[in-house]
Scaffold this motif. Structure first.
Motif, PDB file in Angstrom:
ATOM      1  N   THR A  77       3.962  -6.126  -5.975  1.00 40.66           N
ATOM      2  CA  THR A  77       3.461  -4.757  -5.458  1.00 40.66           C
ATOM      3  C   THR A  77       2.451  -4.121  -6.790  1.00 40.66           C
ATOM      4  O   THR A  77       2.336  -2.871  -6.680  1.00 40.66           O
ATOM      5  N   ALA A  99      -0.308  -2.399  -5.053  1.00 37.80           N
ATOM      6  CA  ALA A  99       0.043  -0.872  -4.220  1.00 37.80           C
ATOM      7  C   ALA A  99       0.314   0.118  -5.401  1.00 37.80           C
ATOM      8  O   ALA A  99      -0.212   1.241  -5.429  1.00 37.80           O
ATOM      9  N   VAL A 107       3.242   3.283   2.664  1.00 41.09           N
ATOM     10  CA  VAL A 107       3.354   1.872   2.112  1.00 41.09           C
ATOM     11  C   VAL A 107       4.802   1.483   2.371  1.00 41.09           C
ATOM     12  O   VAL A 107       5.053   0.302   2.824  1.00 41.09           O
ATOM     13  N   ILE A 152       2.721  -5.946   2.322  1.00 43.28           N
ATOM     14  CA  ILE A 152       1.766  -4.792   1.368  1.00 43.28           C
ATOM     15  C   ILE A 152       1.386  -5.352  -0.096  1.00 43.28           C
ATOM     16  O   ILE A 152       0.938  -4.729  -0.609  1.00 43.28           O
ATOM     17  N   LEU A 155      -3.191  -2.503   2.591  1.00 42.13           N
ATOM     18  CA  LEU A 155      -3.156  -1.308   1.752  1.00 42.13           C
ATOM     19  C   LEU A 155      -4.413  -0.453   2.087  1.00 42.13           C
ATOM     20  O   LEU A 155      -4.110   0.897   2.102  1.00 42.13           O
TER      21      LEU A 155
END
Length: 219
Positions: free
Chosen positions: A89, A92, A115, A126, A132
């Motif tokens: 992640t 993100a 998200v 993601i 994204l």
């Protein structure tokens, strides 16, 4: 004097972090508080704690999948088990930091919630920057600028620095909430968080009446 914001630490690949994300703002609002959202990377934390994602731990794994679903049902939160878990992640988290730097806080929070929804409801990968970008575009965010910003060296350095600060404060999981210096780990601690917001005193510090141990005389 305005009360300090509630610090909310979360990883985008954390189911309990997702559940907490659907509740934290409303809970804070009830008591006139705001929330400071802090994306973190559990992979970095695990290198220090020696832990691993719950589903990968022997015996705990099957239980955790059951508990994710049970918790979602209990709280009426939309949830679908992701096809791929966990996912990295980093991108993100960086994207959210860039949004916090260049947009109002509510824009970054809307992105974070989108998200989470994409991963734990729509089963979208993601970890893919292109996904994204799609999420940002749907929110009328300049997705290309966000994508470029999230990959920039200043944002990479910022995420690293913020991880160091979080861990220095004792953050070791997701969700992790700090209210006026009092730390709480886990979505199952939200009742205790509300009790603190309501009374101003942590549950464990409140005086508990001692039981009357004197022998009672028969009537």
């Amino acid at each position: 004097m305005t009360a300090a914001p509630i610090d909310f630490y979360f990883d985008f690949s954390s189911p309990y972090g997702y559940f907490a994300s659907t509740r934290i703002d409303d809970l804070a609002r009830q008591y006139g508080r705001s929330v400071a959202w802090h994306p973190i990377l559990l992979g970095v934390v695990f290198k220090t704690t020696g832990m691993a994602p719950l589903p990968q731990i022997p015996l705990k794994g099957d239980y955790s999948w059951r508990d994710f679903e049970r918790t979602a049902r209990h709280h009426g939160i939309a949830y679908r088990r992701p096809s791929n878990f966990p996912l990295p992640t980093t991108q993100a988290a960086r994207a959210m930091l860039w949004l916090q730097n260049h947009h109002a806080a509510d824009v970054a929070v809307r992105f974070a919630k989108a998200v989470y929804h994409a991963y734990f409801v729509d089963d979208i990968n993601i970890a893919e920057p292109a996904e994204l970008v799609k999420i940002a575009a749907a929110l009328d965010i300049d997705a290309n600028a966000m994508d470029a910003g999230a990959s920039s060296q200043p944002i990479k350095d910022q995420l690293k620095a913020e991880m160091e600060v979080a861990m220095a404060k004792g953050v070791f999981g997701s969700p992790f909430v700090i209210v006026d210096g009092e730390p709480y780990w886990g979505f199952d601690r939200f009742d205790q968080i509300e009790a603190l917001l309501k009374s101003g005193t942590p549950t464990e510090l409140r005086a508990v009446p001692s039981p009357d141990l004197k022998e009672k005389k028969p009537a």
